[in-house]
Write an enzyme that holds these catalytic residues in place. Sequence first.
Site, PDB file in Angstrom:
ATOM      1  N   ASP A  44     115.428  13.227  14.069  1.00 25.41           N
ATOM      2  CA  ASP A  44     114.406  12.273  14.489  1.00 25.41           C
ATOM      3  C   ASP A  44     114.237  11.166  13.452  1.00 25.41           C
ATOM      4  O   ASP A  44     113.429  10.260  13.622  1.00 25.41           O
ATOM      5  CB  ASP A  44     113.085  12.981  14.775  1.00 25.41           C
ATOM      6  CG  ASP A  44     112.545  13.778  13.591  1.00 25.41           C
ATOM      7  OD1 ASP A  44     113.184  13.788  12.529  1.00 25.41           O
ATOM      8  OD2 ASP A  44     111.465  14.392  13.738  1.00 25.41           O
ATOM      9  N   SER A  45     115.042  11.229  12.394  1.00 27.44           N
ATOM     10  CA  SER A  45     115.121  10.151  11.401  1.00 27.44           C
ATOM     11  C   SER A  45     115.729   8.884  11.984  1.00 27.44           C
ATOM     12  O   SER A  45     115.722   7.827  11.337  1.00 27.44           O
ATOM     13  CB  SER A  45     115.959  10.608  10.207  1.00 27.44           C
ATOM     14  OG  SER A  45     117.211  11.119  10.639  1.00 27.44           O
ATOM     15  N   ASP A  83     116.948  17.661  16.845  1.00 30.02           N
ATOM     16  CA  ASP A  83     115.569  17.738  16.373  1.00 30.02           C
ATOM     17  C   ASP A  83     114.595  17.716  17.540  1.00 30.02           C
ATOM     18  O   ASP A  83     114.712  16.882  18.445  1.00 30.02           O
ATOM     19  CB  ASP A  83     115.255  16.532  15.476  1.00 30.02           C
ATOM     20  CG  ASP A  83     115.184  16.903  14.003  1.00 30.02           C
ATOM     21  OD1 ASP A  83     115.005  18.093  13.690  1.00 30.02           O
ATOM     22  OD2 ASP A  83     115.311  15.994  13.173  1.00 30.02           O
ATOM     23  N   LYS A 112     115.969  22.131  16.415  1.00 30.79           N
ATOM     24  CA  LYS A 112     115.359  22.320  15.095  1.00 30.79           C
ATOM     25  C   LYS A 112     113.864  22.050  15.190  1.00 30.79           C
ATOM     26  O   LYS A 112     113.454  21.061  15.800  1.00 30.79           O
ATOM     27  CB  LYS A 112     115.984  21.399  14.043  1.00 30.79           C
ATOM     28  CG  LYS A 112     115.384  21.600  12.629  1.00 30.79           C
ATOM     29  CD  LYS A 112     116.203  20.923  11.562  1.00 30.79           C
ATOM     30  CE  LYS A 112     116.007  19.419  11.529  1.00 30.79           C
ATOM     31  NZ  LYS A 112     114.609  19.031  11.180  1.00 30.79           N
ATOM     32  N   GLU A 114     110.130  22.023  12.899  1.00 30.61           N
ATOM     33  CA  GLU A 114     109.479  22.014  11.590  1.00 30.61           C
ATOM     34  C   GLU A 114     108.327  23.010  11.558  1.00 30.61           C
ATOM     35  O   GLU A 114     107.557  23.112  12.511  1.00 30.61           O
ATOM     36  CB  GLU A 114     108.954  20.615  11.263  1.00 30.61           C
ATOM     37  CG  GLU A 114     110.050  19.578  11.071  1.00 30.61           C
ATOM     38  CD  GLU A 114     109.505  18.228  10.615  1.00 30.61           C
ATOM     39  OE1 GLU A 114     108.310  18.146  10.272  1.00 30.61           O
ATOM     40  OE2 GLU A 114     110.281  17.255  10.604  1.00 30.61           O
ATOM     41  N   GLU A 181     113.417  21.282   2.716  1.00 30.19           N
ATOM     42  CA  GLU A 181     113.396  19.882   2.280  1.00 30.19           C
ATOM     43  C   GLU A 181     112.359  19.644   1.182  1.00 30.19           C
ATOM     44  O   GLU A 181     111.246  20.162   1.228  1.00 30.19           O
ATOM     45  CB  GLU A 181     113.086  18.965   3.460  1.00 30.19           C
ATOM     46  CG  GLU A 181     113.042  17.486   3.087  1.00 30.19           C
ATOM     47  CD  GLU A 181     112.997  16.546   4.272  1.00 30.19           C
ATOM     48  OE1 GLU A 181     112.980  15.324   4.056  1.00 30.19           O
ATOM     49  OE2 GLU A 181     112.997  17.036   5.420  1.00 30.19           O
TER      50      GLU A 181
END
Length: 263
Positions: A44-45, A83, A112, A114, A181
Site C-alpha cells: 500500500d506504499s 497488502d 498481509k 498489520e 518494521e
Amino acid sequence: MNKKMTINSIQKCKGVRPLVMITAYDALFAKLFESSADMILVGDSLNMSFAGRKDTLSATMEQMIYHTKSVCNGAKNSFVICDMPFGTYTNKEDALKNSMRIFQETDADCVKIEGGQDRATTIKYLVDNGIAVCGHIGLLPQSVRSEGGYKVKGKTEEEKIELIKDAKAVEAAGAFCMVIEGVKAQVAKEVALSVSIPVIGIGAGVDVDGQVLVFSDMLGLFEEFTPKFVKKYLDGASLVREAVENYSTEVKNKKFPKVEHTY
C-alpha cells in the site's frame, strides 16, 4: 526460471538462508524482479511512491486489486503478497470479505495484515477460511497518524516483551511468515528467534530471516526522502532524468528519429 516459492518452501528457509522480498506495483517491474526475489509485495506504499501522498492510508481495495493483477500478470512465477489497505480489516468479517475479493479477483498467494496480538483473532479467522496471511508487526505505517509519526520500536524492555508477544500471537493464529518494521536490531533478532516462522525485516537489522525494500527507494527513484534503513543500489532518478534530457535534446535538434528508426 526459478521455481515458484510456496508457503512450505518459504517456511523451510527459516534458519537456512535469508529470504528476499521486494515491492512491485505493475507488470513491467514485477517481471524484472521475478528472477531475483523470493516474494513480491504489492504494497500500500504505492500511493506514497507514485501518487505523492504523505502516507499509505489512501490506498483502496480497487487500487490494490488492480495493481496486484498487474504484478501477477508480469511475474507469473512469483509468490505475490497483497497488502490489505487501511480500513478493510477492522473486524474479522470485513477482513474475510475483502481478502476473498483479492483471492477471487487476482492470483495473489496471500494477504498481509498489520498488527500483532490485536489482530490474532482476525488472522486465525482468515486462515481457517482458506486465506494465507503474512503478518506485520513493529512500526505499522497504517497507524502513523494515531501514533503521531513513524516511531522506531523496541527501545525499551517493555516494548521488546510486547513485540515478542505480538510475533507469537501472529504465529499461533496461523500466519506463515511476518514482516517486522522499524525495530531496534537486537530486539528484532530476539523476535525472530522467538518464533518458528520467517520474520522479514525492513529497518530491523540483519539478524532476521530476510529483507524487504520498496523498489523505488532501493533503485533511487524516490527523491522526497530516504529512510535510514534504505540502501540505494542505483541512482535511478539521475539516470532517468539524463536519458529524458538526451531524448529532448535530440528531438529539438532533429537528431531523432534517424533513418534506422523510420519506416
